[in-house]
Design an enzyme around this catalytic site. Structure first.
Site, PDB file in Angstrom:
ATOM      1  N   TYR A 113       0.817  -1.188   0.022  1.00  0.00           N
ATOM      2  CA  TYR A 113       0.050   0.081  -0.029  1.00  0.00           C
ATOM      3  C   TYR A 113       0.995   1.245   0.007  1.00  0.00           C
ATOM      4  CZ  TYR A 113      -3.274  -3.860   1.490  1.00  0.00           C
ATOM      5  OH  TYR A 113      -3.960  -4.689   1.379  1.00  0.00           O
ATOM      6  N   HIS A 114       1.765   1.412  -0.874  1.00  0.00           N
ATOM      7  CA  HIS A 114       2.737   2.345  -0.839  1.00  0.00           C
ATOM      8  C   HIS A 114       2.747   2.969  -2.584  1.00  0.00           C
ATOM      9  CE1 HIS A 114       5.102   0.697   2.607  1.00  0.00           C
ATOM     10  NE2 HIS A 114       3.895   1.174   2.962  1.00  0.00           N
ATOM     11  N   PRO A 115       1.519   3.290  -3.129  1.00  0.00           N
ATOM     12  CA  PRO A 115       1.746   3.906  -4.345  1.00  0.00           C
ATOM     13  C   PRO A 115       2.216   5.119  -4.575  1.00  0.00           C
ATOM     14  CG  PRO A 115      -0.533   4.329  -3.432  1.00  0.00           C
ATOM     15  CD  PRO A 115       0.289   3.525  -2.597  1.00  0.00           C
TER      16      PRO A 115
END
Length: 588
Positions: free
Chosen positions: A528-530
């Site tokens: 969850y690190h876009p």
């Protein structure tokens, strides 16, 4: 809904000096800084609401996805990972509330390495070197680390709004993991320090955005009191932004924002600038809805082109983790103890102690150990440029089958983890190791699926499409497995659970290339690190101004020229600080 207020009415339309779209890690920071001197009126628009008080206990962070505070997007993982995912779909959670993803995340405070920012400058982001960014990291930080924490105090701030700390009393399994990392070649140190670190990397107790045992989101740090303290800050929640409108000038100027609240259409005008802070998914979506993007793609959806820029929404990067369940780990938190800590059993004493003191197993997300290293040979060009390309977080609980299904989207529990009644027995003490490639080369995209602003974006992570990423993830897994084969860890206890259906094919030797490859394919999930979908040099300049227009900037992870080597909350706060500084200097 928090109502907009303190605006200047011109022709029955509200006018503000600045309009900030999105109240996440960067947006909340930027809006708060712009209003603190009292000279500017600021409208902050947020699609979500005030976060629930439930988010403030760090231990329950794994249960916050798929709630009202989550956009709850889904995405294509790309062809390599599709076979390992139910329905071939990856989760793409993102915060939808005041504070954004800083209200959902595991609260890890990781800035990335100095090499990340020096690389940004080499890529053309003038003024974004490590030394340029360091004062802004320090400005927002209020550090208070445990006495035995190894910290480079000169690189940390002590007077900012964002509280950082480490766990008061580390769990035994975390300490054992860090000692095993040191056996494997790491040094004990501050992973947020200047470095450089040796090839074996740095092992440390995790630094968190936590204040006295409670989550310190950017809502808590910048907005909760600012809304009442600063009468020049207006906040509107439940505000779905539908587009940015531009003037007809030769170089179009962003002049207004249209949005809806409860189905009622509204518009607000900016006399100075508009700032997009909707995140790596939302910001490119809003740019394209507003006519800034690839002309052919916009025409497909019936959108008139204001500025043709084919880079909008491209170059998506994310961190991909291959989680390892480490079973029978002494000193970790069993699910029975987890339940007691959150008040699910008859014994309320552990919960009561935490509520009164902020101390206990609840005070962090339990991701208490961090190992950063480079999986490539020290002499390789990638190793020199990247500094660190591998991160392993160690979490002192193995969770349960329900959380594995929800967070990691692992539905074949028996095939990939074993009999859930045995593996996740309530009193069994397990742990998690989370190895991931923090410098991936694969790039994905964010596209419109519709011209309807309420429709979700079309996200394609395209993971592992670059062959180097597969090889790197295998190297990182192999190095992580070696930690659990060191003398100190063997003396302590705990073993990696090999996926049963993969063990049937390859055996259980974690040096087996085929086994590691299949673990990457079947087990890997998003962290969850876009980032990077509106990157500097392609969509914005080094002052975060959108290319080809006036009066529009971007402040969020989308502007990163390349993803940083760690969690993204701290860099996003820094980006918000810098954007506010650019705006103040340009509008004295």
């Amino acid at each position: 809904m928090m109502a907009a207020r303190h605006s200047e009415e011109i022709g029955n339309e509200p006018h503000f000096d600045f309009i900030v779209i999105g109240a996440g890690s960067a947006g909340a920071t930027c809006a708060a800084r712009l209003c603190e001197d009292g000279l500017n009126t600021v409208l902050l628009l947020e699609a979500g609401r005030c976060p629930s008080e439930d988010i403030n206990m760090p231990l329950i962070c794994g249960t916050l996805q798929h709630t009202i505070s989550d956009w709850d997007f889904t995405a294509s993982p790309g062809h390599v990972l599709r076979p390992g995912l139910p329905g071939g779909v990856m989760s793409a959670s993102a915060g939808k509330c005041l504070g954004g993803s800083s209200c959902l995340n595991h609260m890890v405070y990781a800035r990335g390495t100095p090499e990340n920012y020096d690389e940004w400058e080499r890529l053309g982001a003038t003024g974004w070197s490590y030394e340029d960014c360091l004062p802004y990291f320090k400005k927002s930080e209020r550090a208070s680390f445990a006495g035995d924490a190894v910290v480079e105090h000169d690189v940390h701030g002590t007077t900012g709004s964002v509280a950082t700390c480490s766990r008061t009393l580390p769990l035994r399994s975390t300490t054992a993991f860090l000692m095993a990392c040191i056996d494997a070649g790491a040094v004990q140190g501050d992973y947020n320090g200047r470095g450089p670190f040796p090839p074996g990397g740095v092992a440390a107790h995790t630094q968190y955005t936590i204040n006295k045992g409670h989550r310190c989101s950017t809502f808590k740090a910048f907005l909760e009191e600012s809304a009442d303290k600063h009468t020049n800050l207006s906040i509107t929640t439940d505000a779905l932004v539908t587009g940015v409108q531009f003037s007809d000038d030769a170089i179009p100027k962003a002049v207004s924002v249209s949005y809806s609240v409860g189905g009622v259409q509204r518009k607000a005008y900016a006399t100075k600038e508009i700032i997009l802070s909707a995140g790596a998914y939302g910001t490119p979506k809003l740019l394209m809805l507003s006519g800034v993007g690839d002309r052919q793609h916009l025409q497909t959806h019936g959108i008139d082109t204001v500025v043709h820029n084919p880079h909008v929404g491209l170059h998506l990067k994310d961190h991909l983790v291959t989680p390892l369940l480490v079973v029978d780990t002494p000193g970790s938190l069993s699910m029975e103890a987890f339940g007691t800590a959150v008040g699910m059993g008859e014994d309320k004493s552990v919960l009561e102690k935490y509520l009164s003191s902020g101390v206990g197993p609840q005070e962090t997300s339990l991701a208490d150990g961090m190992w950063l290293f480079n999986a490539d040979p020290p002499s390789s060009a990638d190793a020199v440029a990247q500094g660190m390309n591998a991160q392993v977080m160690f979490t002192s609980t193995g969770l349960n089958a329900d959380i594995w299904k929800s967070v990691f989207r692992v539905c074949d529990i028996e095939g990939l983890l074993g009999d859930p009644a045995t593996v996740f027995a309530p009193t069994r003490c397990n742990a998690l190791a989370l190895p991931n490639n923090v410098q991936p080369k694969s790039e994905g995209s964010v596209r419109l699926g519709s011209s309807d602003p309420a429709a979700p974006p079309v996200i394609d992570f395209n993971y592992l499409s670059h062959p180097d990423d597969v090889a790197t993830q295998i190297k990182i897994l192999r190095r992580t497995a070696q930690v659990f084969d060191t003398p100190s860890w063997k003396a302590y206890g705990g073993s990696v659970q090999i996926p049963p259906k993969l063990a049937a094919k390859h055996g259980t030797d974690l040096s087996n290339e085929g086994l590691l490859h299949d673990m990457v394919v079947h087990m890997s999930r998003t962290l969850y690190h876009p980032a990077c979908t509106c990157r500097m040099g392609s969509v914005v300049d080094a002052q975060l101004r959108v290319l080809g227009v006036q009066g529009l900037r971007i402040a969020d992870a989308s502007v990163m020229p390349n993803i940083t080597s760690g969690n993204l909350n701290a860099p996003c706060i820094m980006i918000g600080e810098r954007c506010a500084d650019f705006l103040r200097k340009d509008h004295l």
